[in-house]
Scaffold this motif. Sequence first.
Motif, PDB file in Angstrom:
ATOM      1  N   GLY A 102     -37.924 -11.757  -8.939  1.00 23.49           N
ATOM      2  CA  GLY A 102     -38.310 -11.589 -10.339  1.00 23.49           C
ATOM      3  C   GLY A 102     -39.784 -11.820 -10.530  1.00 23.49           C
ATOM      4  N   ARG A 103     -40.299 -12.827  -9.823  1.00 22.59           N
ATOM      5  CA  ARG A 103     -41.725 -13.120  -9.925  1.00 22.59           C
ATOM      6  C   ARG A 103     -42.528 -11.924  -9.428  1.00 22.59           C
ATOM      7  N   ALA A 104     -42.080 -11.386  -8.317  1.00 27.33           N
ATOM      8  CA  ALA A 104     -42.793 -10.236  -7.765  1.00 27.33           C
ATOM      9  C   ALA A 104     -42.781  -9.080  -8.771  1.00 27.33           C
ATOM     10  N   LEU A 105     -41.617  -8.891  -9.413  1.00 25.52           N
ATOM     11  CA  LEU A 105     -41.511  -7.803 -10.384  1.00 25.52           C
ATOM     12  C   LEU A 105     -42.430  -8.033 -11.573  1.00 25.52           C
ATOM     13  N   ARG A 106     -42.459  -9.287 -12.038  1.00 23.40           N
ATOM     14  CA  ARG A 106     -43.347  -9.579 -13.163  1.00 23.40           C
ATOM     15  C   ARG A 106     -44.794  -9.343 -12.768  1.00 23.40           C
ATOM     16  N   SER A 107     -45.095  -9.673 -11.514  1.00 21.10           N
ATOM     17  CA  SER A 107     -46.483  -9.499 -11.079  1.00 21.10           C
ATOM     18  C   SER A 107     -46.845  -8.022 -11.064  1.00 21.10           C
ATOM     19  N   ILE A 108     -45.879  -7.145 -10.704  1.00 20.64           N
ATOM     20  CA  ILE A 108     -46.155  -5.713 -10.710  1.00 20.64           C
ATOM     21  C   ILE A 108     -46.532  -5.278 -12.120  1.00 20.64           C
ATOM     22  N   HIS A 109     -45.832  -5.845 -13.078  1.00 18.08           N
ATOM     23  CA  HIS A 109     -46.048  -5.469 -14.463  1.00 18.08           C
ATOM     24  C   HIS A 109     -47.449  -5.835 -14.926  1.00 18.08           C
ATOM     25  N   ASP A 110     -47.933  -6.999 -14.499  1.00 16.22           N
ATOM     26  CA  ASP A 110     -49.265  -7.432 -14.941  1.00 16.22           C
ATOM     27  C   ASP A 110     -50.374  -6.738 -14.168  1.00 16.22           C
ATOM     28  N   SER A 111     -50.231  -6.622 -12.868  1.00 17.84           N
ATOM     29  CA  SER A 111     -51.249  -5.948 -12.082  1.00 17.84           C
ATOM     30  C   SER A 111     -50.618  -5.441 -10.801  1.00 17.84           C
TER      31      SER A 111
ATOM     32  N   MET B 167     -51.050  -8.667  -2.440  1.00 20.50           N
ATOM     33  CA  MET B 167     -50.393  -9.887  -1.984  1.00 20.50           C
ATOM     34  C   MET B 167     -49.190  -9.561  -1.097  1.00 20.50           C
ATOM     35  N   GLY B 168     -48.985  -8.280  -0.811  1.00 21.98           N
ATOM     36  CA  GLY B 168     -47.916  -7.894   0.094  1.00 21.98           C
ATOM     37  C   GLY B 168     -46.620  -7.535  -0.595  1.00 21.98           C
ATOM     38  N   VAL B 169     -46.636  -7.409  -1.940  1.00 19.61           N
ATOM     39  CA  VAL B 169     -45.410  -7.042  -2.636  1.00 19.61           C
ATOM     40  C   VAL B 169     -45.213  -5.534  -2.499  1.00 19.61           C
ATOM     41  N   ASN B 170     -44.077  -5.142  -1.975  1.00 24.34           N
ATOM     42  CA  ASN B 170     -43.779  -3.720  -1.804  1.00 24.34           C
ATOM     43  C   ASN B 170     -43.233  -3.196  -3.128  1.00 24.34           C
ATOM     44  N   THR B 171     -44.117  -2.700  -3.952  1.00 29.10           N
ATOM     45  CA  THR B 171     -43.734  -2.374  -5.321  1.00 29.10           C
ATOM     46  C   THR B 171     -42.680  -1.276  -5.367  1.00 29.10           C
TER      47      THR B 171
ATOM     48  N   LEU C 189     -60.833  -9.326 -12.216  1.00 25.26           N
ATOM     49  CA  LEU C 189     -59.718 -10.223 -12.432  1.00 25.26           C
ATOM     50  C   LEU C 189     -58.349  -9.573 -12.553  1.00 25.26           C
ATOM     51  N   GLN C 190     -57.619  -9.539 -11.480  1.00 22.79           N
ATOM     52  CA  GLN C 190     -56.272  -8.986 -11.510  1.00 22.79           C
ATOM     53  C   GLN C 190     -55.254 -10.121 -11.490  1.00 22.79           C
ATOM     54  N   ILE C 191     -55.394 -10.976 -12.495  1.00 20.18           N
ATOM     55  CA  ILE C 191     -54.499 -12.127 -12.603  1.00 20.18           C
ATOM     56  C   ILE C 191     -53.179 -11.663 -13.219  1.00 20.18           C
ATOM     57  N   PHE C 192     -52.073 -12.324 -12.872  1.00 17.37           N
ATOM     58  CA  PHE C 192     -50.815 -12.041 -13.553  1.00 17.37           C
ATOM     59  C   PHE C 192     -50.784 -12.889 -14.822  1.00 17.37           C
ATOM     60  N   LYS C 193     -51.224 -12.293 -15.882  1.00 17.96           N
ATOM     61  CA  LYS C 193     -51.524 -13.052 -17.101  1.00 17.96           C
ATOM     62  C   LYS C 193     -50.328 -13.760 -17.701  1.00 17.96           C
ATOM     63  N   ARG C 194     -49.165 -13.137 -17.584  1.00 12.78           N
ATOM     64  CA  ARG C 194     -48.016 -13.711 -18.280  1.00 12.78           C
ATOM     65  C   ARG C 194     -47.227 -14.661 -17.387  1.00 12.78           C
TER      66      ARG C 194
ATOM     67  N   VAL D 263     -49.052 -21.750 -11.200  1.00 11.91           N
ATOM     68  CA  VAL D 263     -48.344 -21.968  -9.937  1.00 11.91           C
ATOM     69  C   VAL D 263     -47.535 -20.722  -9.549  1.00 11.91           C
ATOM     70  N   GLU D 264     -47.004 -20.027 -10.555  1.00 12.42           N
ATOM     71  CA  GLU D 264     -46.267 -18.798 -10.242  1.00 12.42           C
ATOM     72  C   GLU D 264     -47.194 -17.742  -9.647  1.00 12.42           C
ATOM     73  N   ASN D 265     -48.393 -17.671 -10.198  1.00 11.45           N
ATOM     74  CA  ASN D 265     -49.379 -16.754  -9.646  1.00 11.45           C
ATOM     75  C   ASN D 265     -49.594 -17.021  -8.161  1.00 11.45           C
ATOM     76  N   VAL D 266     -49.778 -18.285  -7.848  1.00  6.40           N
ATOM     77  CA  VAL D 266     -50.057 -18.628  -6.463  1.00  6.40           C
ATOM     78  C   VAL D 266     -48.833 -18.373  -5.582  1.00  6.40           C
ATOM     79  N   MET D 267     -47.659 -18.596  -6.169  1.00  5.27           N
ATOM     80  CA  MET D 267     -46.436 -18.370  -5.385  1.00  5.27           C
ATOM     81  C   MET D 267     -46.294 -16.905  -4.980  1.00  5.27           C
ATOM     82  N   ILE D 268     -46.853 -16.004  -5.779  1.00  9.26           N
ATOM     83  CA  ILE D 268     -46.832 -14.590  -5.381  1.00  9.26           C
ATOM     84  C   ILE D 268     -47.560 -14.436  -4.044  1.00  9.26           C
ATOM     85  N   GLY D 269     -48.577 -15.251  -3.843  1.00 11.11           N
ATOM     86  CA  GLY D 269     -49.274 -15.225  -2.568  1.00 11.11           C
ATOM     87  C   GLY D 269     -48.351 -15.565  -1.405  1.00 11.11           C
ATOM     88  N   ARG D 270     -47.306 -16.351  -1.707  1.00 13.62           N
ATOM     89  CA  ARG D 270     -46.355 -16.729  -0.663  1.00 13.62           C
ATOM     90  C   ARG D 270     -45.293 -15.659  -0.457  1.00 13.62           C
ATOM     91  N   HIS D 271     -45.390 -14.599  -1.237  1.00 16.12           N
ATOM     92  CA  HIS D 271     -44.316 -13.613  -1.265  1.00 16.12           C
ATOM     93  C   HIS D 271     -43.896 -13.133   0.118  1.00 16.12           C
TER      94      HIS D 271
END
Lengths: 338, 261, 292, 246, 406
Positions: free
Chosen positions: A187-196, A203-207, B85-90, B94-102
């Motif tokens: 879910g986090r990965a999906l939300r991240s796709i939505h934002d950028s 970051m390696g997310v296979n969108t 800045l391609q931050i995940f705004k919403r 910590v969730e942003n950083v966790m994406i790095g662990r994806h």
Amino acid sequence: MKLPGVQQTKWTGVAIFVGIVLIFPFVITQSFLLSQATFTGIYVIVALGLGLLMGYAGQISLGQAAFYGVGAYATAVLTTSYGLSPWLGLLFSILIPALLAYVMGYTMARLSGYYLAMATLAFGIIIHGVLVEWRGVTLGASGLYGIPQIQLFGMSLSQGLPYYYFVWTFAIVAIVICLNIVHSHVGRALRSIHDSEIAASAMGVNTGKYKTQIFVLSAILAGVAGWLFAHMSYSISPGSFTLDASIMFLTMVVLGGSSSVWGAVFGTVLITVIRIIVHELGETVPFITSDFEHVVYGLILILVIVFTPRGLFPPIAGWFTRIMKQRFRKNIEQTKAS
Amino acid sequence: MLQVKNVTKTFGGVVANKEVNFSVGKGEIVGLIGPNGAGKSTMFNMISAIFPPTKGEIIFRDLNIEKKSTNEMAPLGISRTFQNLQIFKRMTVVENVMIGRHIRTKTGMLKAALKLPSAKDEERKAYESALECIHFVGLEKVLDQQAGNLALGDLRLLELARALAVNPELLLLDEIAAGLNQKESKDMSKLIQKIREQGITVFVVEHDMDLVMSICDKVIVLDQGEKIAEGTPQEIQGNQQVITAYLGAEEMEEVKQGGGA
Amino acid sequence: MGEFLQFSVTGLTIGSIYAIVALGFVTIYSVTKVINLAQGEFVMLGGMIMFTFLNIGINYWISFLLTLILVMIIGWLVEWTIIRRAKGADPISLIILTIGIAIFIRGVASVVWGKGQVRIPAFSSNQSINIGPASITPQSMWVVFIMLLVVIFLYILIDKTIVGKAFQACSANPPAARLMGISPARMSSFSFTLSAGLGALAGLAVAPILFPAYDMGVMLGIKGFSAAILGGLGSAPGAVAGGLIIGFLESYGAGYISSGLKDAIAFTAILLILLIRPSGILGEKNVGKGGL
Amino acid sequence: MKNEQVILETRDLSVSYGAIQALRHVSMHVEKGEIVALLGANGAGKTTLLQTLSGLITPDDGTIIYRGVEMIGQEAEEVAAKHLIHVPEHRQVFPTLSVLDNLTLGAYHHYRKTGAKAVETEMEKVFSFFPILKERKEQLAGTLSGGQQQMLAIARGVMAKPSLLLLDEPTLGLAPIIAQEVLGLVADLRNEFETTVLLVEQNVVSSLRIADRGYVISHGEIVKSGSASELRNDKEIKEAYLGQSV
Amino acid sequence: MKKGLLVFLLMLAAVVLGACGGDSGTSEETGNEGDSPESAEAEKDAEEYVLGAIYSKTGPNSPLGEPEWNTTEMLVEQINEEGGINGVPLRVVLADDESSQEKAVQEINRLINDENVLAVLGSSGTTESLAMKGVAMQNEVPMISAAAAAQVVEPVEDSKWIFKTPQSDRLAVERIYMYLNDENISKVGLLTDSNAFGTTGLEQLENLSGEYNIEITAKESYNTQDPDMSTQLTNINSSGAEALIVWGTNPGPAIIASNLDSLGFDMPFIGSHGIANQKFIELAGEGAEGVVIPTGKALFPDQIPEGDTQYDVLNTYYEDYVATFDSEPTNFGSYGYDNLMLAVEALKNGATDRASIRDYLENEISNWVGTTGVFNLSSEDHNGLEADSLVVATVKDGEWVLMEDN
């Protein structure tokens, strides 16, 4: 396990919701409202999938009713013409929509925005056309009838209380599954796709993979809802799976807001409430008919997109939380003062 | 560690990079500079596989990466930050950083849906290593805030933390100091040096010359899409071609004036 | 051969109807990047308002004109009251917004005019004309003629007038257009007004053929949208090509394969074309955009 | 007396995008007939300043006075109609329109008032000044070379009969010789049409050669101002671009 | 019902609560507003017969549902003015299913369980009636449908509780084929709407063709909203058909009539009872001339010979309807009439609970004269009409007229 700063499922909330679903039929005894609530449960399942698709994968589907219909027809055909058990039917109500969605998602990966909307719209129309024209299997526009009821613990599940609980069991499982997915790294990965999307893939997310997966998931949910619908009804017809139905699902999601799982649930319940209100008004005010209902739907869509593009749920939930916090604080102050 | 060989990139008819060659050694901090429109961002985007070069090769640890897709970079050990800045705004910090662990998380959608114990376990691990990165850049005070509400300086740090969470061997920093004030920019320099001490190779595109000149081992200068100089900061600052690229051509003007007189 | 000719004539008629509706989509999209899914409703309004005027005894051509003007005012109002307030929304929201507008207009129409179909007399005689073994009604020829007229009108407007150039400027680069003193907001109003007019014109042209009712816009809207997408959004020649392709696909599909599956055939073909060319036949290219 | 000469003045202008403070208390002015250069490294806030002046960005704070009138709150299209013309960065010609159409659009607001005839004289003037554009007037703007596009962008600005022309990096991405040519044209423009120019440039030497005065902007603040010759010999400028010596 | 709404609103609040519950942790708030449900004692007045009727007053089927709805309202008023049924007032709870299966299911649940009706009338369309059939069978409530399709009451062993009054499309098809035999036409082309009405018609047309020695040379279909059917007509014409049979409701057949006219094909146009209304003639204009259809007699009661057993019933009903609503009842109105009057007939004769109404309908209705025809219901036939309840009509000078050969 509490992880501060990470969106996690609030299980107390889920528990409260389950409680309300459980006691609802004891508070409400009218059969009409119970059948409304049962349908709401079915629609919630479709809306959940569509909500994930829109809010988390950033895609649109103007053909969600097609998956709903394929799910319903898969089981209806197999149970009536081939005498399959409805439970085996469920398997096909899941597999066939999933397969269709996989092929669709895979081939449509290159499309986005309006082109994707067009493609899903076309898909919905094609499926509807097939349901109408494949008369040897679907019996055409007049519909397939004689769909058997589901047997559970040796008991036939008929419309009314048994089916209400049956449907809502599925709905709640669907809610929990969606909450789990949304609150996982997926879910986090999906939300991240939505934002950028670009940062997500850096970051390696296979969108692409996730978009297809969500598309398949939404089709599965719609298929399960179709299965529930088919076995509740004695008869189904293509008329229930038109563009109008797709738009109704869309309305539910938009109204509630696609940015959270609860938004889809909220939107679906709210649409039901609006229907009942219009129905009630229609009995006292002569000029209010179902046509008026459409005027109301249209207005709602317009107002929601213009004023709260993220749907009604987030602001209402925010407001509710604030009020609760204030109350809570006051209580503390009062106890302190005393 | 990273080799760029004869890389050319054209958009339509416009040449953004032309026959660029350079390499980045392990453990170095290398800067890529040049005036506006010199093709730095284009080069950066090719190295992080946002788009492929028109011609040429990009080699990372003996592996040609110019044709790979963006999401294959992180598993290889390349991660980056973004200038705009391609931050995940919403999402929270910590969730942003966790994406790095994806990429280190293996739970599929099905396991996640059912919330199996292994998924929970992985989630906790991801959280812990995200916390480490947050501590490293010093954002622990805001870790549960929505990223969209942070100040610019913190956003830059967040991008850095997120990129570090990938555990990269090569870190690409795209104008990490843009918009920062003097002090923040100094702190950032220190942080970058601290990153290098962990054995991570750093490649920066930067306009903040103070930062570039103070931390880089090597500086590469692009102008009009071509490499015009490469060397230590001192060499670069003294390089006439570089000065001309930045400040304009003194001699050309004289020629013209002479001709006009 | 006779059949083929008749199928072609029918395809041309249907295709021209779709093409005019598609041109309405394109007019708005090319200026505002909004796909107005309520375009079909403008077509419906054209037919129904015309009926009302005729019914109260106003002369045919005066009614025609009044209808055009009234629908254009409605189009302008839609932009001014709703679309303008949702600027900057993503395509998904805009799709839903315009679906909402469509549902709303349709609902109001069903309350105002009821559910029944109405009959509107043809522009000229009803005597059909034979072209070899095939035949065509004068109204069908009017439809084709109006389609051509609209294409020429749009061509002149867009390519030969300053307003048309301002349209293109807003489409290509709104901030740069503003720096020329062109107001994208005003152009957006204008494009909605214009496209409502085109919709109404389509409605007026087809009303004598297909008996307008409150819900006629649904089908025409979908087909017009498909034609616009198929042609490549934002391209007027593409819209015409798209409309004609769908018209011919339907007609040949119905004629040679199965009339029941003709929609499914047409839409499958659209899907296939989109898969090969994800931005339509004459799709917009990203002109002038260099880097990221 | 002096006030009449001042065509544009800003006081305490501050702009931010979300978390980023792009301009901090910028106060500057431009006098009639001047070429004023706005210098500074990338990201210093030069483009933001121009966009604020032309109404594309609304500032948080401060005032802009143009020909004695307060401009804040006016939309970009209203500002353009007052002959304060912004030629944006990256040229931004309309690529799918012909050169002629681009130029006509430059004169959009007076074309609509006075019709095609009035624009013709303007067009002649522009063509005599940029003969290359006349040669290529039927060509699509997107197919012109970079330098030609830049000339077109400037010419398009001139078509609007500017009282004040804001030029954003007209030499960006051009080969040095072409860049010189473009800047030369800007100087000639002032001489011939008496157009006042506010020029944003990163090419310090060349721009100071044609400018009368200049401002140096860094991190959103004006850090230095002075006549062109004063600035040319200023050590700090070099540092602003290339960093403090190591 | 009002309370029900409140609780639904509460459910809405529940969603909010559910989502924020974790934050606030104060869940007891829910109970606050929901006062105990009114113990829905809609005190059953024993001195009142309650029936339910579901018709498609809105939606695509509204041309069918509206006259049915109106007729029901009118008749109930008449019956009560005349002192009710054996002195007991009649109440009919009317519900609109909006031409949707889902709504039909919800409404029949309401009528059966909340309103406790003795029997359900409706609905107008086939798909809605089929959906309702499931519920009616389950709850053992007699249902009298106004839908055309035979499968609503067939097979009879699976349709114990279901009856219907319209002539099944089977009868309409038989009537057409009889007419074709009379006219010595043996080759026909079919053009049917792809909706439920057209599809069931198509089935019967195919099934019965052998029995009447009719050869079907082409089968084409169209969508209700299609703008032009010339392609299908061209195919039918070249298939060698001597006549064209069109199965659909407005506006399709009207478009087909004008297409046929402009194509200059001289096949006779034979329609279905779906266009037995003035609207068709109004839309098709010139093209309507000479169109032949099978229809119930309610289309033109004044043209029925006076000796006909239905003459009085039909004319009284027709005149009352026109006087009340200022429009024609059409055949659909007559289904509404018969639906209600059959139930009333049962009540009148002392069948006042669900089971006895059903039994009465199945066993006691014979030679019962309705507006649609003369009914003979039995355990083998839950429709009970013969092909002679239909007549053949044609358009002459913009009017439907009875064809003499009947």
